[in-house]
Motif scaffolding. Structure first.
Motif, PDB file in Angstrom:
ATOM      1  N   TYR A 199       0.834  -1.202   0.000  1.00 33.60           N
ATOM      2  CA  TYR A 199       0.000   0.000   0.000  1.00 33.60           C
ATOM      3  C   TYR A 199       0.871   1.255   0.000  1.00 33.60           C
ATOM      4  N   HIS A 200       0.600   2.156  -0.932  1.00 27.28           N
ATOM      5  CA  HIS A 200       1.320   3.423  -1.098  1.00 27.28           C
ATOM      6  C   HIS A 200       2.726   3.232  -1.684  1.00 27.28           C
ATOM      7  N   SER A 201       3.070   2.012  -2.115  1.00 24.11           N
ATOM      8  CA  SER A 201       4.420   1.791  -2.638  1.00 24.11           C
ATOM      9  C   SER A 201       4.519   1.994  -4.143  1.00 24.11           C
ATOM     10  N   GLU A 202       3.376   2.186  -4.834  1.00 28.10           N
ATOM     11  CA  GLU A 202       3.444   2.487  -6.261  1.00 28.10           C
ATOM     12  C   GLU A 202       4.227   3.785  -6.429  1.00 28.10           C
ATOM     13  N   CYS A 250      19.702  14.687   0.234  1.00 28.69           N
ATOM     14  CA  CYS A 250      18.267  14.598  -0.077  1.00 28.69           C
ATOM     15  C   CYS A 250      17.438  14.772   1.199  1.00 28.69           C
ATOM     16  N   ASP A 251      16.314  15.480   1.077  1.00 21.15           N
ATOM     17  CA  ASP A 251      15.450  15.694   2.240  1.00 21.15           C
ATOM     18  C   ASP A 251      14.583  14.459   2.500  1.00 21.15           C
ATOM     19  N   VAL A 252      13.847  14.508   3.608  1.00 24.29           N
ATOM     20  CA  VAL A 252      13.056  13.349   4.048  1.00 24.29           C
ATOM     21  C   VAL A 252      12.014  12.953   3.012  1.00 24.29           C
ATOM     22  N   ALA A 286      11.195   7.986  -2.925  1.00 23.75           N
ATOM     23  CA  ALA A 286      12.056   7.041  -3.640  1.00 23.75           C
ATOM     24  C   ALA A 286      11.918   5.630  -3.085  1.00 23.75           C
ATOM     25  N   LEU A 287      11.715   5.530  -1.768  1.00 23.56           N
ATOM     26  CA  LEU A 287      11.613   4.217  -1.124  1.00 23.56           C
ATOM     27  C   LEU A 287      10.197   3.651  -1.133  1.00 23.56           C
ATOM     28  N   GLY A 288       9.201   4.513  -1.376  1.00 27.30           N
ATOM     29  CA  GLY A 288       7.827   4.041  -1.386  1.00 27.30           C
ATOM     30  C   GLY A 288       7.231   3.890  -0.007  1.00 27.30           C
ATOM     31  N   HIS A 289       7.705   4.686   0.968  1.00 27.35           N
ATOM     32  CA  HIS A 289       7.094   4.697   2.289  1.00 27.35           C
ATOM     33  C   HIS A 289       5.808   5.509   2.231  1.00 27.35           C
TER      34      HIS A 289
END
Length: 366
Positions: free
Chosen positions: A231-234, A312-314, A320-323
């Motif tokens: 979920y939310h990783s797309e 890179c900021d948070v 980029a990580l898909g969090h």
């Protein structure tokens, strides 16, 4: 309706009817004990905490099975919950007989068996969810896991490993045909399942980006299948031209032509899954001489570490990580960002350097 009567044998019988009209009764040697029990029942009814005494007799296995069937979880979440609720020693017993001591003993036993604190924490979370649901459904009056805490885990900064440039180079040299898989993990931050789920159409060679649109779920060849990502990783990950060029060479070498064709497959043409990909990684790790705590997921940590070190900021790292939220990124990687002390020292050092050099106007008046 409640009443207390004394039987011929001198025993006091207390009884009441619940809202459904069902009668409940208990027997006591003393009348005051019978009255105390009825008072407790009356108080529970008034406060909305009343529970049918027989409701808690349902077995843990039956309750959790029915509870999980009502959840709208992804298959992987359902599997994790099943493992968790089946790992408890009271799975054949009644839900209402479990107390906090049973839960604490279970956690202690899992720790002695060698399970990682993070694994125990995950299992406890599902067990707590099941008990909370039992309270809401009036199966039990109180939650025996309330206040029970998992064992302490080592801080992330003490356990998280990232690879240096020389180690990444050695890994890539040893990877062989698995190199492309490793590259998207370490240079695009892909999770194992996401890398395994990549198809040719997901790679934008001219735009230098990779789309994460699916993942492989399952630990075995038989169970492995393509499903939507977490979920939310797309997401779309923007990558250097060197990576897309390497993937282009991989495509040409393996004659991948269909846009919906898997980018990476095993030598037998099957999907990579958690088990066989981990096995291939163990081969690479042993050849390079890396310790056992270096896993494929370490490559994702290495990717994140490089982004943070580059300034890179948070939010950028999160996307980029898909969090799903920046807070997740901070919870995992906060120790990699420069601390307030580091920023204070750097800012003051720059100011001191300027103050140590007289300006032209000062020199002209001296």
């Amino acid at each position: 309706m409640a009443s207390i009567t004394q039987r011929d044998d001198g025993v006091w019988r207390a009884r009441y009817r619940d809202a459904a009209g069902k009668e409940h009764a208990r027997h006591f040697a003393l009348k005051r004990d019978a009255q105390r029990w009825l008072n407790e029942v009356a108080a529970a009814v008034v406060t909305g905490q009343y529970v049918d005494p027989k409701a808690g007799k349902i077995t843990w296995s039956d309750w959790t099975s029915a509870w999980m069937q009502r959840q709208t979880w992804a298959e992987g979440t359902h599997e994790a919950a099943t493992v968790a609720v089946s790992s408890v020693p009271w799975k054949s017993g009644s839900v209402g007989t479990v107390n906090a001591s049973h839960v604490q003993a279970w956690i202690a036993g899992e720790l002695k068996r060698g399970l990682a604190p993070s694994t125990i924490k995950t299992r406890l979370n599902y067990v707590q969810m099941a008990f909370r649901a039992a309270v809401v459904d009036r199966i039990i009056a109180t939650n025996p896991t309330a206040g029970v805490k998992p064992p302490r885990a080592r801080k992330l900064e003490a356990t998280m490993r990232v690879l240096g440039p020389d180690e990444v180079h050695a890994v890539l040299e040893a990877a062989g045909e698995f190199r492309g898989f490793v590259e998207v993990c370490v240079f695009a931050g892909m999770r194992l399942g996401e890398a395994a789920g990549l198809q040719l159409a997901d790679i934008n060679f001219l735009g230098r980006s990779i789309r994460v649109a699916r993942q492989v779920q399952g630990s075995t060849i038989k169970a492995a299948k393509l499903v939507p990502p977490k979920y939310h990783s797309e997401r779309t990950v923007y990558v250097p031209g060197e990576l897309t060029a390497s993937l282009s060479a991989h495509v040409a070498r393996n004659a991948v032509t269909d846009p919906e064709e898997q980018l990476f497959t095993t030598p037998l043409g099957r999907l990579w899954n958690r088990n066989n990909a981990a096995g291939e990684w163990r081969r690479i790790r042993e050849e390079v001489g890396l310790p056992e705590d270096i896993t494929l997921h370490t490559l994702r940590h290495t990717f994140a570490s490089n982004l943070i070190a580059s300034g890179c900021d948070v939010v950028t790292v999160q996307r980029a990580l898909g969090h799903s939220t920046p807070s997740i990124t901070l919870n995992v990687y906060s120790h990699l960002w420069p601390s307030a002390e580091d920023k204070t020292r750097a800012a003051t050092a720059d100011f001191m350097a300027l103050a140590a050099r007289p300006t032209a106007s000062v020199r002209a008046t001296s």
